[in-house]
Every structure is written in C-alpha cells, then in structure tokens.
Design a protein around this motif. Structure first.
Motif, PDB file in Angstrom:
ATOM      1  N   LEU A  28       0.730  -1.243  -0.074  1.00 50.25           N
ATOM      2  CA  LEU A  28       0.007   0.077   0.197  1.00 50.25           C
ATOM      3  C   LEU A  28       0.690   1.115  -0.117  1.00 50.25           C
ATOM      4  CD1 LEU A  28      -2.782  -0.656   2.636  1.00 50.25           C
ATOM      5  CD2 LEU A  28      -2.820  -1.197   0.115  1.00 50.25           C
ATOM      6  N   THR A  29       0.527   2.214  -0.603  1.00 49.22           N
ATOM      7  CA  THR A  29       0.840   3.482  -0.741  1.00 49.22           C
ATOM      8  C   THR A  29       0.651   4.340   0.763  1.00 49.22           C
ATOM      9  OG1 THR A  29      -0.936   4.729  -1.633  1.00 49.22           O
ATOM     10  CG2 THR A  29       0.755   3.797  -2.941  1.00 49.22           C
ATOM     11  N   PRO A  30       1.246   5.494   1.104  1.00 49.60           N
ATOM     12  CA  PRO A  30       0.806   5.870   2.438  1.00 49.60           C
ATOM     13  C   PRO A  30      -0.814   6.297   2.161  1.00 49.60           C
ATOM     14  CG  PRO A  30       2.931   6.697   1.704  1.00 49.60           C
ATOM     15  CD  PRO A  30       2.440   6.027   0.747  1.00 49.60           C
ATOM     16  N   GLU A  31      -1.427   6.885   0.879  1.00 50.75           N
ATOM     17  CA  GLU A  31      -2.650   7.076   0.804  1.00 50.75           C
ATOM     18  C   GLU A  31      -3.574   5.782   1.096  1.00 50.75           C
ATOM     19  OE1 GLU A  31      -6.177   9.126  -0.101  1.00 50.75           O
ATOM     20  OE2 GLU A  31      -4.481   9.546   0.893  1.00 50.75           O
ATOM     21  N   GLY A  32      -2.857   4.652   0.381  1.00 50.84           N
ATOM     22  CA  GLY A  32      -3.517   3.356   0.599  1.00 50.84           C
ATOM     23  C   GLY A  32      -3.858   2.925   1.974  1.00 50.84           C
ATOM     24  N   VAL A  33      -2.633   3.281   3.113  1.00 50.36           N
ATOM     25  CA  VAL A  33      -2.693   2.960   4.397  1.00 50.36           C
ATOM     26  C   VAL A  33      -3.930   4.169   5.222  1.00 50.36           C
ATOM     27  CG1 VAL A  33      -1.690   3.072   6.472  1.00 50.36           C
ATOM     28  CG2 VAL A  33      -0.530   2.168   4.519  1.00 50.36           C
ATOM     29  N   ARG A  34      -4.069   5.086   4.682  1.00 51.96           N
ATOM     30  CA  ARG A  34      -5.094   5.995   5.155  1.00 51.96           C
ATOM     31  C   ARG A  34      -6.382   5.493   4.870  1.00 51.96           C
ATOM     32  NH1 ARG A  34      -8.813   9.281   4.108  1.00 51.96           N
ATOM     33  NH2 ARG A  34      -8.393   9.274   1.654  1.00 51.96           N
ATOM     34  N   GLU A  35      -6.591   4.848   3.631  1.00 48.94           N
ATOM     35  CA  GLU A  35      -7.851   4.311   3.065  1.00 48.94           C
ATOM     36  C   GLU A  35      -8.208   3.038   3.963  1.00 48.94           C
ATOM     37  OE1 GLU A  35      -7.874   6.075  -1.361  1.00 48.94           O
ATOM     38  OE2 GLU A  35      -7.055   4.289  -1.140  1.00 48.94           O
ATOM     39  N   ALA A  36      -7.167   2.259   4.029  1.00 51.16           N
ATOM     40  CA  ALA A  36      -7.437   0.974   4.775  1.00 51.16           C
ATOM     41  C   ALA A  36      -7.853   1.276   6.076  1.00 51.16           C
ATOM     42  CB  ALA A  36      -6.036   0.203   4.913  1.00 51.16           C
ATOM     43  N   ALA A  37      -7.380   2.376   6.837  1.00 54.39           N
ATOM     44  CA  ALA A  37      -7.842   2.704   8.349  1.00 54.39           C
ATOM     45  C   ALA A  37      -9.199   3.039   7.928  1.00 54.39           C
ATOM     46  CB  ALA A  37      -6.846   3.779   8.819  1.00 54.39           C
ATOM     47  N   ALA A  38      -9.542   3.758   7.098  1.00 58.27           N
ATOM     48  CA  ALA A  38     -10.987   4.336   7.100  1.00 58.27           C
ATOM     49  C   ALA A  38     -11.790   3.014   6.697  1.00 58.27           C
ATOM     50  CB  ALA A  38     -11.014   5.300   5.729  1.00 58.27           C
ATOM     51  N   ILE A  39     -11.275   2.096   5.915  1.00 57.69           N
ATOM     52  CA  ILE A  39     -12.144   1.087   5.636  1.00 57.69           C
ATOM     53  C   ILE A  39     -12.261   0.089   7.194  1.00 57.69           C
ATOM     54  CG2 ILE A  39     -12.046  -1.375   4.678  1.00 57.69           C
ATOM     55  CD1 ILE A  39     -10.430  -0.229   2.425  1.00 57.69           C
ATOM     56  N   ALA A  40     -11.169   0.006   7.803  1.00 61.31           N
ATOM     57  CA  ALA A  40     -11.601  -0.663   9.025  1.00 61.31           C
ATOM     58  C   ALA A  40     -12.796   0.285  10.098  1.00 61.31           C
ATOM     59  CB  ALA A  40     -10.036  -0.611  10.037  1.00 61.31           C
ATOM     60  N   ARG A  41     -12.667   1.322   9.891  1.00 68.70           N
ATOM     61  CA  ARG A  41     -13.581   2.330  10.914  1.00 68.70           C
ATOM     62  C   ARG A  41     -14.847   2.133  10.313  1.00 68.70           C
ATOM     63  NH1 ARG A  41      -9.349   6.087  10.562  1.00 68.70           N
ATOM     64  NH2 ARG A  41     -10.454   7.113   8.756  1.00 68.70           N
ATOM     65  N   ALA A  42     -15.118   2.095   8.957  1.00 69.07           N
ATOM     66  CA  ALA A  42     -16.620   1.710   8.436  1.00 69.07           C
ATOM     67  C   ALA A  42     -17.092   0.519   8.898  1.00 69.07           C
ATOM     68  CB  ALA A  42     -16.370   1.876   6.800  1.00 69.07           C
ATOM     69  N   LEU A  43     -16.210  -0.726   8.821  1.00 72.27           N
ATOM     70  CA  LEU A  43     -16.545  -2.058   9.046  1.00 72.27           C
ATOM     71  C   LEU A  43     -16.987  -1.945  10.657  1.00 72.27           C
ATOM     72  CD1 LEU A  43     -13.864  -4.160   7.208  1.00 72.27           C
ATOM     73  CD2 LEU A  43     -16.485  -3.843   6.751  1.00 72.27           C
TER      74      LEU A  43
END
Length: 209
Positions: A28-43
């Motif tokens: 993951l890129t740094p942006e991808g890591v940020r998006e992964a954290a957003a996915i986790a919060r949404a779940l």
C-alpha cells in the motif's frame, strides 16, 4: 444470518507506478494505508459490537496490510489464503502496463472465454482463476461465523460474488462485477429462507472523509 463484508485493497504502489499487479507483491502507498484505516472504521461502525468476526485475506502484501488495519480494530488475527490472490498475469507482473497492453490477446466475444489464453507466458486463464476463488469461498462458507470479512483484489471480487450467489462455473465467461479499489461489498444470507443477497456492491463512501 451470515454477513460477509468483502474488501478490495486500496491504493497500492503498482497503481501509482503504472505496473501490472496480479501476483506482483506491491504494498500500500501512504494514501492506501489511510484508506485501509478508513475501511476498518467503516466496518467497525457496521458490524455489531461484541460480534465474533472472522477475517480472511489474500496473502499478498497489499491485502495483508489492509487486513492489518481491520485486525487491529476487531482484535483478531487474519487467516491468509493465497487462493484469494488477484489473477496471475505471469511474466507481465511487475512490468509496465504498456508492456502487457502490447502483448495481450483479448478474449473472443463469443465461444470459450474461460479457457482463452491471453498470450502472456505463465498467466492464468479465467477458468483457473475462477476455480481457485470458488475453492476459497467454499472454505470460507464452511467456517462457522455469522460475521466475516474477506480482503481480496478488484478482479477477484467478481468471482467471490459469483460464488456467493451460486453461479455455475460454465456461466462465468462474461460476468464482471466492477468495483473501485478500497471498496466494501456486503453479502448477506437470511436464516429463514437462506436466500443469498448482494446487499451492497463496491461502496466507497467511507473514503470520502
């Protein structure tokens, strides 16, 4: 009720570098890591507090890193399954996308699309790709959990959904459930009729924040 949230990994290095993904082990890129954290919060916001969550992920770095963020939120460990990997593009993996584009032989509009050979040494056919995703889903559905999260890849998502709704293998030649990177797809089965529903496909609203 069984509820499966299928996550496609967010932005990875091969996306921004213009390289062929497949089994190329980009992260993951740094942006991808940020998006992964957003996915986790949404779940976390969607799955009930106290529910036991089963987390299964492709074993490639970009999906494992996505699963890490989800695992942290739910305090679980991910089960890695290489059968959930993206389609293999053989010798094209990790090369510039234009290298593949110049050599790729597209499937015919009709006829046997599943066994079509794309002209790339070592690349999987659609049939081989679909078969391993179906095998992975068979294993996932044998696991005794009401809430599951599956972390996979964009093209693989098509066959995850197709397996869920019971599409026969010989009907997969044209199917495509196209979703964006970093999306969440929700699959649901009720306890009474045991009907399987595609409740939500490719949701990315959690990435807007």
């Amino acid at each position: 009720m069984r509820s499966i949230h299928v996550v496609t990994h967010p932005e990875a290095s091969h996306h921004v570098e213009g390289l062929v993904g497949g089994w190329h082990d980009s992260t993951l890129t740094p942006e991808g890591v940020r998006e992964a954290a957003a996915i986790a919060r949404a779940l976390r916001a969607e799955i009930p507090e106290g529910a036991e969550v089963d987390l299964i992920s492709s074993d490639l770095l970009r999906t494992r890193r996505t699963a890490d963020e989800i695992a942290r939120v739910f305090d679980v460990e991910a089960t890695l399954d290489r059968r959930l990997r993206e389609k293999s593009y053989g010798e094209a993996e990790g090369r510039p996308q234009e290298w593949l584009d110049k050599r790729f032989v597209p499937p015919p509009a009709t006829g046997d699309r599943m066994a079509h050979v794309e002209g790339i040494e070592g690349a999987e056919t659609r049939a081989a790709f679909a078969e391993r995703i179906y095998e992975a889903m068979d294993g996932i559905l044998r696991r005794p959990y009401e809430h599951q999260v599956v972390v996979t890849h964009g093209f693989a998502l098509t066959f995850v959904v197709a397996a869920w709704i019971g599409m026969p293998m010989d009907s997969l030649g044209h199917v495509n459930f196209r979703v964006a990177s970093g999306s969440i797809t929700h699959l649901r089965e009720d306890d009474f009729f045991h009907n399987r529903q595609l409740a939500r496909l490719g949701d990315t609203r959690h990435l807007d924040g």
